[in-house]
Enzyme design. Structure first.
Site, PDB file in Angstrom:
ATOM      1  N   SER A   1       0.833  -0.752  -0.212  1.00 33.61           N
ATOM      2  CA  SER A   1      -0.031   0.198   0.310  1.00 33.61           C
ATOM      3  C   SER A   1       0.997   1.299   0.099  1.00 33.61           C
ATOM      4  CB  SER A   1      -0.344   0.009   1.071  1.00 33.61           C
ATOM      5  OG  SER A   1      -1.280   1.664   1.206  1.00 33.61           O
TER       6      SER A   1
ATOM      7  N   TYR B   1      -2.295  -1.725  10.024  1.00 33.21           N
ATOM      8  CA  TYR B   1      -2.319  -1.583   9.174  1.00 33.21           C
ATOM      9  C   TYR B   1      -0.640  -1.607   8.340  1.00 33.21           C
ATOM     10  CZ  TYR B   1      -4.168  -1.506   3.636  1.00 33.21           C
ATOM     11  OH  TYR B   1      -4.057  -1.638   2.592  1.00 33.21           O
TER      12      TYR B   1
ATOM     13  N   LYS C   1       2.103  -3.466   6.102  1.00 37.81           N
ATOM     14  CA  LYS C   1       2.363  -3.101   4.988  1.00 37.81           C
ATOM     15  C   LYS C   1       3.952  -2.340   4.577  1.00 37.81           C
ATOM     16  CE  LYS C   1      -1.176  -3.847   3.468  1.00 37.81           C
ATOM     17  NZ  LYS C   1      -2.379  -4.890   2.353  1.00 37.81           N
TER      18      LYS C   1
END
Ligand code: NAD
Length: 294
Positions: free
Chosen positions: A142, A155, A159
């Protein structure tokens, strides 16, 4: 892997969003596809639609957070098609929350799916790709894997790890003299069902879902986050097209939204300045884009 026609792709998180778009792009290239997802009803529906359109499809219900489930996926793909050529480790979930308030259960869930899911995919498939001296691995990270976003610590950590492990994988393959390629995809905001990841909360493993924290983004910016999902976000088909181009050209970085590059420049410049002069890096290099990435 310049020629995709006639090859076999495995895609995790294929029942929705970017994974489904990747599946459709692979079919358009004349590839056979293995669709893997934890949402088995939706997986069946999408597989049926693709078959009705003439695609050659195997659907395998899979939980990428479970190594034995991913091993079974590799066995099922091998049993049906003999060989696999393209492996897209794409499945992901994206809850948010203020960093110090994120529960241990949410940390566990995100790292299990977004990081361990990629690790399991690499361990299950890469030895075969190396053995056949042909193939390509696509890992979905991401923009948040390049620059941390507020309200998305778990997150962001997962990532960033996916970027790092993809770089290591690429180096290891090169050092081993293998032609197997690697790409890491770093999408910005994309129109998918990511903001409803809580639907996949594994209550059987982690108990009842927490009352807060399953939605992405910082609470203060949530409204603007959802507005941006509607207004500024990218079509997953565009992410898929750029990804397959990278596979064909053996390109490592896939950055579908190039506007992120100015944020990266600002981060790198801050690090360079701090390293060369001892200056303290600005606290909020990316303050103008808070909460705007996934
Ligand atoms: N949508 C965005 O703005 C955005 C931005 C950057 C990166 N990404 C990444 O793109 C990838 C795809 O997400 P998306 O945006 O298409 O969201 P999505 O929710 O539409 O699709 C994610 C898919 O992963 C599946 N999944 C979830 N947990 C799983 C598990 N344990 N095992 C197997 N499958 C599982 C879901 O069922 C779903 O089909 C994710 O890795 C996500 O982090 C998305």
């Amino acid at each position: 892997m310049r020629e995709l026609h006639g090859k076999v792709a495995v895609i995790t998180g294929a029942a929705s969003g970017i994974g489904l778009a990747l599946a459709r792009a692979c079919v358009a290239e004349g590839m056979s596809i293995v669709l893997a997802d934890v949402e088995s009803a939706r997986l069946d529906t999408e597989a049926r639609k693709l078959r009705d359109e003439g695609a050659t499809v195997l659907a395998v219900p899979t939980d990428v957070s479970d190594s034995s489930s991913v091993d079974e996926l590799a066995e099922a793909a091998g049993a049906r098609f003999g060989r696999v050529h393209l492996v897209c480790n794409n499945a992901g979930v994206g809850p948010g929350g203020v960093t110090w308030e994120v529960s241990e259960q949410i940390w566990k869930w995100v790292l299990d799916v977004d990081l361990w899911g990629v690790v399991h995919g690499i361990r299950a498939f890469v030895p075969q790709l190396v053995g056949q001296s042909e193939g390509h691995v696509v890992n979905t990270s991401s923009v948040t894997g390049l620059v941390g976003s507020p309200g998305m610590a778990a997150y962001s950590a997962a990532k960033h790890a996916v970027v790092g492990l993809s770089q290591s994988l690429r180096h290891d393959l090169e050092l081993a003299g293998s032609p197997v390629g690697v790409s890491v995809v770093c999408p910005g905001m994309t129109r998918t069902r990511m903001n409803d990841s809580g639907r996949n909360w594994p209550a059987d493993q982690l108990g009842q879902p927490p009352e807060t924290g399953l939605e992405p983004s910082h609470p203060d910016t949530r409204d603007s986050f959802y507005q941006r999902m509607e207004v500024d976000s990218m079509d997953p088909a565009e992410v898929a097209t750029q990804t397959l181009d990278a596979v064909r050209m053996d390109r490592f970085w896939v950055i579908p939204d190039a506007s992120i590059l100015s944020r990266l420049d600002a981060e790198v410049e801050a690090v360079r300045r701090a390293a060369s002069t001892g200056d303290r890096a600005p606290r909020h290099v990316a303050a103008d884009t808070q909460g705007s990435t996934q």
